[in-house]
Scaffold this motif. Structure first.
Motif, PDB file in Angstrom:
ATOM      1  N   ALA A 278       0.980   4.427  -2.616  1.00  0.00           N
ATOM      2  CA  ALA A 278       0.505   5.743  -2.172  1.00  0.00           C
ATOM      3  C   ALA A 278       1.610   6.789  -2.274  1.00  0.00           C
ATOM      4  N   LYS A 279       2.756   6.487  -1.689  1.00  0.00           N
ATOM      5  CA  LYS A 279       3.835   7.483  -1.627  1.00  0.00           C
ATOM      6  C   LYS A 279       4.493   7.701  -2.988  1.00  0.00           C
ATOM      7  N   PHE A 280       4.963   6.638  -3.597  1.00  0.00           N
ATOM      8  CA  PHE A 280       5.699   6.779  -4.847  1.00  0.00           C
ATOM      9  C   PHE A 280       4.772   6.810  -6.064  1.00  0.00           C
TER      10      PHE A 280
ATOM     11  N   GLY B 245       1.655   7.760  -5.971  1.00  0.00           N
ATOM     12  CA  GLY B 245       0.776   8.914  -5.891  1.00  0.00           C
ATOM     13  C   GLY B 245      -0.693   8.538  -5.983  1.00  0.00           C
TER      14      GLY B 245
ATOM     15  N   ILE C  18       1.173   1.113   9.947  1.00  0.00           N
ATOM     16  CA  ILE C  18       2.458   1.696   9.549  1.00  0.00           C
ATOM     17  C   ILE C  18       3.399   1.746  10.748  1.00  0.00           C
TER      18      ILE C  18
ATOM     19  N   GLN D 201       6.795   9.896  -7.774  1.00  0.00           N
ATOM     20  CA  GLN D 201       8.249   9.953  -7.688  1.00  0.00           C
ATOM     21  C   GLN D 201       8.771   8.545  -7.934  1.00  0.00           C
TER      22      GLN D 201
ATOM     23  N   SER E 268      -2.875   3.994  10.083  1.00  0.00           N
ATOM     24  CA  SER E 268      -1.630   4.516  10.645  1.00  0.00           C
ATOM     25  C   SER E 268      -1.027   3.565  11.666  1.00  0.00           C
TER      26      SER E 268
ATOM     27  N   ASN F 232       0.823  -1.216   0.000  1.00  0.00           N
ATOM     28  CA  ASN F 232       0.000   0.000   0.000  1.00  0.00           C
ATOM     29  C   ASN F 232       0.855   1.263   0.000  1.00  0.00           C
ATOM     30  N   SER F 233       1.856   1.281   0.841  1.00  0.00           N
ATOM     31  CA  SER F 233       2.665   2.497   1.016  1.00  0.00           C
ATOM     32  C   SER F 233       3.443   2.875  -0.231  1.00  0.00           C
ATOM     33  N   LEU F 234       3.998   1.893  -0.923  1.00  0.00           N
ATOM     34  CA  LEU F 234       4.735   2.205  -2.146  1.00  0.00           C
ATOM     35  C   LEU F 234       3.821   2.821  -3.188  1.00  0.00           C
TER      36      LEU F 234
ATOM     37  N   PHE G  11      10.543   5.043  -7.739  1.00  0.00           N
ATOM     38  CA  PHE G  11      11.000   4.173  -6.666  1.00  0.00           C
ATOM     39  C   PHE G  11      11.987   3.201  -7.285  1.00  0.00           C
TER      40      PHE G  11
END
Length: 152
Positions: free
Chosen positions: A56-58, A60, A70, A117, A67, A52-54, A119
């Motif tokens: 969302a963060k990378f 977008g 995480i 961004q 939380s 999920n985090s990859l 990864f």
């Protein structure tokens, strides 16, 4: 690899991960034999959080992760530092079971989108998603090793 094939591959890998968890008890999920940095519970929570985090963060993309998950399962965390409520094995299994379909719903038609961004120099959402298959395989292998160690 087209989009449908990638989502099929994610589901196939996830089924293999879940199969490793079929006979695991709550107690076994928290065993940390000598030579291992984490537990089965940490590894499966980590698979969920990182996927999920990859994205969302990378990537977008709007892929939400609680939380609390995480705090517990992000890279660099470890069970020895846990305090408070920890998700049960059944809760983590359910999250893992539901995740591939949720990702498909959120990401369909967007795998060729440029990542927010890069990864590891992976420029698209689909390439980041594809990387998560490798990541899951590594951690599923660790789960198997932990199970094998506990069986001896």
């Amino acid at each position: 690899m087209n989009e449908e094939q990638l989502f099929k591959q994610i589901s196939l890998v996830r089924q293999a991960t879940l199969k490793q968890l079929e006979s695991v008890t709550e107690a076994q999920a928290d065993e940390q034999p000598e030579g291992f940095r984490n537990t089965i519970r940490w590894n499966i929570g980590h698979i969920y959080v990182v996927q999920n985090s990859l994205l969302a963060k990378f990537g977008g993309k709007p892929v939400a992760t609680p939380s609390r998950y995480i705090e517990l399962f992000a890279p660099g965390t470890k069970p020895a530092d846990w305090e408070g409520d920890i998700p049960s094995l059944d809760e983590l299994k359910q999250e893992l079971e539901e995740q591939p379909l949720k990702l498909k719903e959120v990401l369909s038609g967007q795998l060729d989108d440029e990542a927010a961004q890069p990864f590891l120099s992976l420029p698209t959402v689909g390439e980041i998603l594809n990387f998560t298959i490798y990541h899951e395989g590594v951690h599923t292998g660790t789960v198997k090793a932990l199970k094998d160690k506990a069986a001896k």
